[in-house]
Design a protein around this motif. Sequence first.
Motif, PDB file in Angstrom:
ATOM      1  N   GLU A 704       0.826  -1.199   0.000  1.00 22.08           N
ATOM      2  CA  GLU A 704       0.000   0.000   0.000  1.00 22.08           C
ATOM      3  C   GLU A 704       0.869   1.262   0.000  1.00 22.08           C
ATOM      4  O   GLU A 704       1.899   1.314   0.673  1.00 22.08           O
ATOM      5  CB  GLU A 704      -0.917   0.019   1.228  1.00 22.08           C
ATOM      6  CG  GLU A 704      -1.936  -1.113   1.273  1.00 22.08           C
ATOM      7  CD  GLU A 704      -3.124  -0.887   0.353  1.00 22.08           C
ATOM      8  OE1 GLU A 704      -3.036   0.002  -0.519  1.00 22.08           O
ATOM      9  OE2 GLU A 704      -4.123  -1.601   0.505  1.00 22.08           O
ATOM     10  N   LYS A 705       0.435   2.251  -0.778  1.00 18.67           N
ATOM     11  CA  LYS A 705       1.085   3.556  -0.800  1.00 18.67           C
ATOM     12  C   LYS A 705       0.325   4.495   0.143  1.00 18.67           C
ATOM     13  O   LYS A 705      -0.599   4.094   0.845  1.00 18.67           O
ATOM     14  CB  LYS A 705       1.113   4.122  -2.224  1.00 18.67           C
ATOM     15  CG  LYS A 705       1.786   3.207  -3.243  1.00 18.67           C
ATOM     16  CD  LYS A 705       3.252   2.977  -2.935  1.00 18.67           C
ATOM     17  CE  LYS A 705       3.905   2.131  -4.015  1.00 18.67           C
ATOM     18  NZ  LYS A 705       5.325   1.856  -3.709  1.00 18.67           N
ATOM     19  N   SER A 706       0.706   5.749   0.120  1.00 17.79           N
ATOM     20  CA  SER A 706       0.032   6.732   0.969  1.00 17.79           C
ATOM     21  C   SER A 706       0.211   8.113   0.382  1.00 17.79           C
ATOM     22  O   SER A 706       0.800   8.286  -0.690  1.00 17.79           O
ATOM     23  CB  SER A 706       0.600   6.687   2.400  1.00 17.79           C
ATOM     24  OG  SER A 706       1.970   7.032   2.391  1.00 17.79           O
ATOM     25  N   ARG A 711      -5.307   3.970   0.008  1.00 19.65           N
ATOM     26  CA  ARG A 711      -4.993   2.611   0.456  1.00 19.65           C
ATOM     27  C   ARG A 711      -6.264   1.996   1.023  1.00 19.65           C
ATOM     28  O   ARG A 711      -7.229   2.704   1.328  1.00 19.65           O
ATOM     29  CB  ARG A 711      -3.899   2.640   1.523  1.00 19.65           C
ATOM     30  CG  ARG A 711      -4.308   3.318   2.812  1.00 19.65           C
ATOM     31  CD  ARG A 711      -3.171   3.306   3.828  1.00 19.65           C
ATOM     32  NE  ARG A 711      -3.605   3.831   5.100  1.00 19.65           N
ATOM     33  CZ  ARG A 711      -3.634   5.114   5.414  1.00 19.65           C
ATOM     34  NH1 ARG A 711      -3.241   6.003   4.516  1.00 19.65           N
ATOM     35  NH2 ARG A 711      -4.048   5.518   6.589  1.00 19.65           N
ATOM     36  N   THR A 852       8.986  11.210  -2.763  1.00 14.87           N
ATOM     37  CA  THR A 852       8.959   9.786  -3.114  1.00 14.87           C
ATOM     38  C   THR A 852       8.948   8.917  -1.863  1.00 14.87           C
ATOM     39  O   THR A 852       8.219   7.920  -1.779  1.00 14.87           O
ATOM     40  CB  THR A 852      10.175   9.441  -3.982  1.00 14.87           C
ATOM     41  OG1 THR A 852      10.213  10.304  -5.120  1.00 14.87           O
ATOM     42  CG2 THR A 852      10.118   7.999  -4.455  1.00 14.87           C
ATOM     43  N   ILE A 855       5.423   9.118  -0.181  1.00 14.32           N
ATOM     44  CA  ILE A 855       4.397   8.349  -0.887  1.00 14.32           C
ATOM     45  C   ILE A 855       4.619   6.852  -0.703  1.00 14.32           C
ATOM     46  O   ILE A 855       3.677   6.078  -0.512  1.00 14.32           O
ATOM     47  CB  ILE A 855       4.394   8.719  -2.383  1.00 14.32           C
ATOM     48  CG1 ILE A 855       3.966  10.176  -2.558  1.00 14.32           C
ATOM     49  CG2 ILE A 855       3.468   7.789  -3.168  1.00 14.32           C
ATOM     50  CD1 ILE A 855       4.088  10.670  -3.977  1.00 14.32           C
ATOM     51  N   GLY A 856       5.888   6.420  -0.752  1.00 14.81           N
ATOM     52  CA  GLY A 856       6.194   5.002  -0.627  1.00 14.81           C
ATOM     53  C   GLY A 856       6.131   4.468   0.782  1.00 14.81           C
ATOM     54  O   GLY A 856       6.303   3.268   0.999  1.00 14.81           O
ATOM     55  N   GLY A 861       9.665   1.065   0.903  1.00 15.65           N
ATOM     56  CA  GLY A 861       8.611   1.104  -0.100  1.00 15.65           C
ATOM     57  C   GLY A 861       9.070   1.704  -1.407  1.00 15.65           C
ATOM     58  O   GLY A 861       8.533   1.397  -2.462  1.00 15.65           O
TER      59      GLY A 861
END
Length: 868
Positions: A704-706, A711, A852, A855-856, A861
């Motif tokens: 899952e990202k954010s 998510r 980055t 988000i990861g 991530g």
Amino acid sequence: MSIPTTASPASPEPVSRIRVWLWRLGITAWLVVLAFALAALHREWKHFHLDDFKSALSRLGWEHLALALGCTAVSYVSNAGIDLFSTRWIGKKLSIGKVLGCSYIAAAFSLNAGGTLLGGGGVRMRLYTGLGLTPGEVARMAGFAVVAGWAGNALVAGALLCISPSALPVVDAGLARGLGLLLIVAVVSVLIYNSWRRRTAESENSWPQTGLLFGAVLSSALDWVMAGLAIRVLLPADLGGIGTAGFLGVVLISQLLSALSHVPGGVGVLELSITKLVGAALPSAWLAAALMCYRVIFYLFPFAIAAMWMGGREAWAHRKKVTRGVELLNGVWMRLGPRLGGLLALVSGFVLLLSANTPMAPSRRDWLMDTVPLPFVETSHFLSSIAGVALIIVARGLQRRVHAAWWAAVVLSIAGIVFSLLKGIDFEEATILGVLLFCLVPYRGQFHRHAAMWSRRFTLEWWALLAGLTTVSVWLGFFTSRHVEYQHDLWWQFSFDGDASRFLRAQVGVAVVLIAVLLAQWLRPTPPRSQVDLTPDAERMEKIARLVSAAPQCQSHLALLGDKQFYFSKPGNAFLMYGEQGRSRIVMGDPVGEEEEWDDLLWSFNETAEDQGFRVCYYQISAATIPRYVDMGMRLFKLGEEARIPLFKFDLESPESRRLRQARSRAARDQLSFEIWSGDQVENRLGELRQISDEWLAKHAAREKSFSLGRFDDAYIARGPVAVILKNGEVCAFANLWCGGEKQELSIDLMRHRANAPSGVMDYLFTELFLWGKLEGYQWFSLGMAPLSGMVAHPLAPLWQKLGALIYLRGGAFYNFQGLRDFKEKFHPEWEPHYLAVPGAWHLPAALADITTLIGGGWRGVIGRSKA
């Protein structure tokens, strides 16, 4: 002042000392060049008296001024011709009048402001994008203009050096002619190289037609010749041994040196270069008078027209009905008020300082002696200097729309008008201050920020600007009083003829004000970083949900994920959602809520974050909000393009929708059905949806990202609605919906399906969503952004665009950039650019790394590669 509801307790990372010192070194170099030029020019011109200068000015008649204005007009038109050629190259059909107008305005701002915040680059971008050009196309035009402009300079300079080598007295005639021939050969080589590259390039349009480039070079050459003749016609017919051709060469070389100095308008550098190169061929007083008139005719007068023209263009561009002209003008002035008010405050303050440091006109002195008591004149002169420097200081607060700065500027303007009239009947300064009042008084509500005048420390750039303007005014005072021998008694001499004494006393007042401001800024404590709970309370989240549901942009639904912090405007009807990573405070998307509160919200957020040591980044902002970030001095970088389907024009029976009809027919054969579930239905079958989500993540080896992506969270998904595809009553695919306010936009967030779902199930899902959205009255359907899409790999494009285009084409091993664009392209969308705004280009690499990582969900991530 708005208070953020959340803040991170972590301390910011230290700013790179090397970067800070490089920045300071650049500003210092600018000031050093300016100071050196003024000092050297003072040495060159100190040998003549003020009477000699006045006599030289009186020699100039209306015919000289008319010829200079004519040459100036031809020069600006020739410069605009370069833009006409560049628009033909990029294939844009714009009317000649519009191109000439945009080019003239941009050229006037560039000549006077150079690379400052008021320079022509931003003005050019604003004007041409308003005509429908993309930022990339404007950048190509700018690159074309640079090449053609300096090629024209080299062509004319080369020809003049061959004809009259005396234009370069530092070398002998043979070497000067050789250098001139070399410049001509260089221009021809550029044309030949362009022709060769155009023939060998994959796309002919990557390089301009040689005929167009040659025409632009000739237009530039005429521009440079006319710029030189605008000075030449102000000088005597006999130029001694240098001749007209030699003098034009001197002007071209001086223009080049002033451009390389990066001093705005080449102030001091241009005058010094011409004076040194001309040498003893002309009397210094005559040359000084001609250069001062040239500065007004070629620089300041066109700039004043350009500023008024740009205001008129803005008014005309935003008109709705001719009958609402007055209302429209008021609205335009309200939008331009903060920037124009700050600019006029700078100009007015500087003019007051210059006026206080120069001698009084004899005719006005005689009238004052008979009318106004001497104490009134002396007091007004002293106070006008203080009002001038105070207006320059207040300009920063006007730019930030501080209400206290508005009051201070209004009071200082009224006082300045009174002092200007009492100290020397200076109606010129009073007129400028009257224009400033006209821009401020009717629009008091636009200066709505109730922050303290000293709520922010001045930046080094503002201190440099303040120091530069004060230095120029002091230099002018010493220059005009250089024939008065200094004595201690000068400080205490009061008379109508005591211009030098008044100048000295005025500098004391200016120095006291500057020292007081410096101490106030230096002793101001740094605001403490707020320590508050990171989780908004239930009442605040309810308000956020209410604003999100009313927001036209679907992206605002990311506020409901529960992974963000929030910063509200003071009235509480708008907010920013953001996250923190490293020393970056990253805002997601455009502000949400009442648009009238966005400006104050953005300024307040920016200042609070900077005071707390954060780098401010605005991620995925829309093109419509760009002017707000430009006003704050942010640098913009394109991230990609968003695909949007105009549902009001969508037709499943059109030829372009053939593949969608096939997907719908295939779904019917596979016995698939489409449903929209409300929140209650979603909550009853959350377990089934979670199973599909986990299965999809496992199949794609993804996590899952954010932040910028949703998510699977039970509370988030259960808000509904959710679009589902059923097969025999069981869910085989789903997507949660984002429904924009006023039914402006519809979009999806999570889009997941079972491993054994029928082929083309997602095409079927999108087809049904388009039909459902159109039936419900939605105007647009957003397919989301395609990263790095729409980047330009042209040789004249900015480095970021070239790098983005390279990653887009060659980065498939890490992310399927082109595949994502192709998937969305089959729905025939309209593409809209999205941008990243950062404080400066140096911040871009660190900002991208922090975004980055955020988000990861951490470096794990980011590094862990997904098959998706």
